[in-house]
Design an enzyme around this catalytic site. Structure first.
Site: not given
Length: 376
Positions: A121, A126, A129, A132, A229
């Site tokens: 992360r 990004q 990912d 996500s 997280y």
């Protein structure tokens, strides 16, 4: 170099790991792309679309032959990869902790297994990912599923016959899925509240127009783990949160739970006694049901009723929006491979010291190499 796109064999898996859009982009990079016939059918991508984008179609054996990179949504069974050449990359969601034997099978094949759900992360990753992108759609779909199952309207309606009250929606766990659930429920006109163990999410909840429900009397607990997280909370916090949630749950019409802790069973957020306090006809959507569930009594793949409350435990929720989920997943894979594309080599190259490489590489050279798996 050759990129192979496999069809999915897992039950209820409708997604595909490449779309006509990403195939075209790979071809523009100089790659050959081979797609297993019918791979995109359930995601609304026809074989003709792949062919028009520059891919060749064939059987699994034909597609795998001499492939340098193999793309999939879920990790294929090692025995289904007959003919794959040693050193080839397998790029997919591989569920490393849940499918340890399968990971060892990849090592035995001599391939390099790259688990996309373990993408770090970090800012530059990004766009790669998959958690996500897929969680975003899962949060949206959870609200749509709840609205379909709820027997009443979501928005407040003022009519000549009287007023219909707005549904009260409570979102537990404010990660990517939770934030999208809040936004979607708000768009549908519901009164929305939300909670999370991470105090930093309070402003995010408020920014979406929802009411934050937080434990205020237990100091010094932030709940923030590595990579954004949540972490497991202290017994004191869990007790305080249970009391707060219990009083709030009894007033809710729809509850959506999204809490996960990587590598561990999903935390229990709602017990049977709390379900009994909810009014008949209420809906609970458990997005963590495949990891053990946030809700006592939730069953993966089923809709069950307890004390008049319906608990939705749909498996693989992103796959229920297969076309959009596939488009985002395929872009994640393309963004990853193109970011490491070496023009001189004509293929992607992963530096050993790179943070992304160290985060996602499970096997190499016939062995399992990821520290998290070796420690476990």
């Amino acid at each position: 170099m050759k990129i192979a796109v496999l069809s999915e064999a897992a039950p209820d898996e409708r997604r595909v790991s490449a779309t006509a859009e990403t195939v075209k982009k790979f071809v523009q990079l100089g790659a050959r792309v081979a797609v297993e016939a019918g791979a995109g059918r359930s995601a609304s991508v026809a074989d003709a679309d792949y062919a028009a984008a520059g891919a060749t179609l064939g059987s699994r054996a034909e597609v795998l032959a001499d492939a340098d990179v193999v793309l999939a949504v879920q990790g294929p069974a090692p025995e289904s990869l007959t003919g794959i050449k040693p050193g080839a990359w397998l790029v997919a969601g591989l569920n490393p902790f849940g499918e340890r034997a399968r990971v060892h099978g990849y090592a035995a094949l001599g391939i390099e297994a790259l688990a996309m759900e373990w993408m770090p992360r970090i800012t530059r990753a990004q766009s790669m990912d998959i958690l996500s992108s897929q969680s975003n759609l899962a949060g949206y779909k959870a609200v749509i599923d709840a609205a379909a199952a709820y027997g009443r309207a979501f928005p407040m309606m003022m009519t000549a016959a009287g007023t219909v009250s707005a549904a009260r929606v409570f979102v537990m766990g404010v990660g990517v899925a939770g934030l999208q659930a809040i936004a979607t429920a708000r768009r549908l006109g519901a009164q929305v509240s939300a909670t999370d163990v991470r105090s930093a999410t309070k402003e995010q909840i408020q920014s979406l127009g929802a009411k934050p429900i937080f434990v205020e009397n237990v100091a010094g607990i932030e709940g923030e783990g590595s990579g954004g997280y949540a972490t497991e909370m202290s017994p004191e916090y869990q007790m305080a949160q249970a009391e707060l949630v219990s009083s709030h749950l009894a007033k809710q019409d729809v509850v959506i739970t999204t809490a996960l802790i990587p590598g561990r069973p999903a935390p229990r957020l709602i017990n049977d006694a709390q379900l009994q306090t909810m009014r008949p006809g209420s809906i609970v959507v458990d997005l963590a049901v495949e990891q053990g569930g946030n809700v006592e009594g939730a069953v993966a793949g089923e809709v069950v009723e307890r004390h008049g409350v319906r608990i939705l435990g749909h498996r693989n929720v992103p796959s229920r929006l297969a076309a959009d989920a596939s488009a985002l997943f395929a872009r994640n894979l393309y963004n990853f491979l193109s970011a490491y594309w070496d023009k001189e080599a004509g293929r992607p190259v992963l530096p050993d010291e790179d943070e992304v490489t160290q985060g996602i590489r499970l096997t190499r050279g016939g062995a399992v190499v990821h520290p998290r798996l070796l420690q476990a």
